[in-house]
Design a protein around this motif. Structure first.
Motif, mmCIF file in Angstrom:
data_model
loop_
_atom_site.group_PDB
_atom_site.id
_atom_site.type_symbol
_atom_site.label_atom_id
_atom_site.label_comp_id
_atom_site.label_asym_id
_atom_site.label_seq_id
_atom_site.Cartn_x
_atom_site.Cartn_y
_atom_site.Cartn_z
ATOM 1 N N GLY A 25 0.817 -1.210 0.000
ATOM 2 C CA GLY A 25 0.000 0.000 0.000
ATOM 3 C C GLY A 25 0.850 1.259 0.000
ATOM 4 O O GLY A 25 0.563 2.214 -0.726
ATOM 5 N N PHE A 26 1.890 1.268 0.820
ATOM 6 C CA PHE A 26 2.777 2.433 0.872
ATOM 7 C C PHE A 26 3.471 2.657 -0.467
ATOM 8 O O PHE A 26 3.578 3.790 -0.938
ATOM 9 N N VAL A 27 3.950 1.593 -1.081
ATOM 10 C CA VAL A 27 4.639 1.710 -2.364
ATOM 11 C C VAL A 27 3.666 2.202 -3.444
ATOM 12 O O VAL A 27 3.998 3.070 -4.248
ATOM 13 N N ARG A 28 2.441 1.665 -3.426
ATOM 14 C CA ARG A 28 1.425 2.095 -4.384
ATOM 15 C C ARG A 28 1.098 3.579 -4.205
ATOM 16 O O ARG A 28 1.004 4.338 -5.167
ATOM 17 N N GLU A 29 0.948 3.994 -2.955
ATOM 18 C CA GLU A 29 0.646 5.396 -2.656
ATOM 19 C C GLU A 29 1.771 6.312 -3.127
ATOM 20 O O GLU A 29 1.528 7.375 -3.707
ATOM 21 N N GLU A 33 1.678 9.289 -6.058
ATOM 22 C CA GLU A 33 2.101 10.662 -5.788
ATOM 23 C C GLU A 33 3.081 11.165 -6.842
ATOM 24 O O GLU A 33 3.175 12.373 -7.074
ATOM 25 N N PHE A 34 3.797 10.260 -7.494
ATOM 26 C CA PHE A 34 4.769 10.661 -8.513
ATOM 27 C C PHE A 34 4.163 10.812 -9.900
ATOM 28 O O PHE A 34 4.841 11.246 -10.821
ATOM 29 N N SER A 49 -7.344 1.619 -13.752
ATOM 30 C CA SER A 49 -7.673 2.185 -12.452
ATOM 31 C C SER A 49 -6.445 2.828 -11.839
ATOM 32 O O SER A 49 -5.355 2.266 -11.871
ATOM 33 N N LEU A 50 -6.634 4.006 -11.284
ATOM 34 C CA LEU A 50 -5.508 4.723 -10.689
ATOM 35 C C LEU A 50 -5.271 4.354 -9.231
ATOM 36 O O LEU A 50 -4.202 4.576 -8.700
ATOM 37 N N SER A 51 -6.271 3.816 -8.576
ATOM 38 C CA SER A 51 -6.150 3.463 -7.161
ATOM 39 C C SER A 51 -5.623 4.626 -6.339
ATOM 40 O O SER A 51 -4.715 4.475 -5.527
ATOM 41 N N MET A 52 -6.167 5.794 -6.556
ATOM 42 C CA MET A 52 -5.723 6.954 -5.790
ATOM 43 C C MET A 52 -6.898 7.512 -5.004
ATOM 44 O O MET A 52 -8.041 7.265 -5.333
ATOM 45 N N SER A 53 -6.582 8.251 -3.989
ATOM 46 C CA SER A 53 -7.632 8.855 -3.182
ATOM 47 C C SER A 53 -8.361 9.905 -3.997
ATOM 48 O O SER A 53 -7.842 10.433 -4.978
ATOM 49 N N ASN A 54 -9.584 10.222 -3.585
ATOM 50 C CA ASN A 54 -10.346 11.249 -4.280
ATOM 51 C C ASN A 54 -9.636 12.591 -4.254
ATOM 52 O O ASN A 54 -9.669 13.334 -5.226
ATOM 53 N N LEU A 55 -8.988 12.896 -3.135
ATOM 54 C CA LEU A 55 -8.268 14.155 -3.031
ATOM 55 C C LEU A 55 -7.126 14.207 -4.030
ATOM 56 O O LEU A 55 -6.921 15.214 -4.703
ATOM 57 N N SER A 56 -6.383 13.125 -4.152
ATOM 58 C CA SER A 56 -5.277 13.084 -5.094
ATOM 59 C C SER A 56 -5.782 13.211 -6.519
ATOM 60 O O SER A 56 -5.209 13.932 -7.328
ATOM 61 N N ALA A 57 -6.869 12.516 -6.839
ATOM 62 C CA ALA A 57 -7.443 12.610 -8.187
ATOM 63 C C ALA A 57 -7.914 14.029 -8.458
ATOM 64 O O ALA A 57 -7.687 14.575 -9.543
ATOM 65 N N ALA A 58 -8.558 14.638 -7.475
ATOM 66 C CA ALA A 58 -9.045 16.007 -7.638
ATOM 67 C C ALA A 58 -7.880 16.969 -7.847
ATOM 68 O O ALA A 58 -7.969 17.892 -8.662
#
Length: 74
Positions: A25-29, A33-34, A49-58
């Protein structure tokens, strides 16, 4: 950098299933971020699928819209 990568691999090899999931999970996160704005656009276009948080996508979409704003018609 190589030492950090080796340490992560070692921790992963020694970890139980729960610890391995946390590391994944940490590596994916970190990877998400990059992502550049272009990466986000290409992944959205390809349907991956990007598997990112809504905030990150926004955040990515807001930056993309800001980058494209000079091309909007009045």
């Amino acid at each position: 950098m190589d030492a950090l990568f080796s340490q992560i691999k070692e921790l992963y090899a020694q970890g139980d299933d729960n610890e391995k999931r946390k590391i994944q999970g940490f590596v994916r996160e970190l990877q998400v971020e990059f992502y550049t704005d272009w990466d986000v656009v290409m992944r959205l276009a390809s349907g991956v699928s990007l598997s990112m948080s809504n905030l990150s996508a926004a955040t990515h979409l807001t930056r993309l819209c800001a980058a494209l704003s000079p091309f909007k018609s009045p």
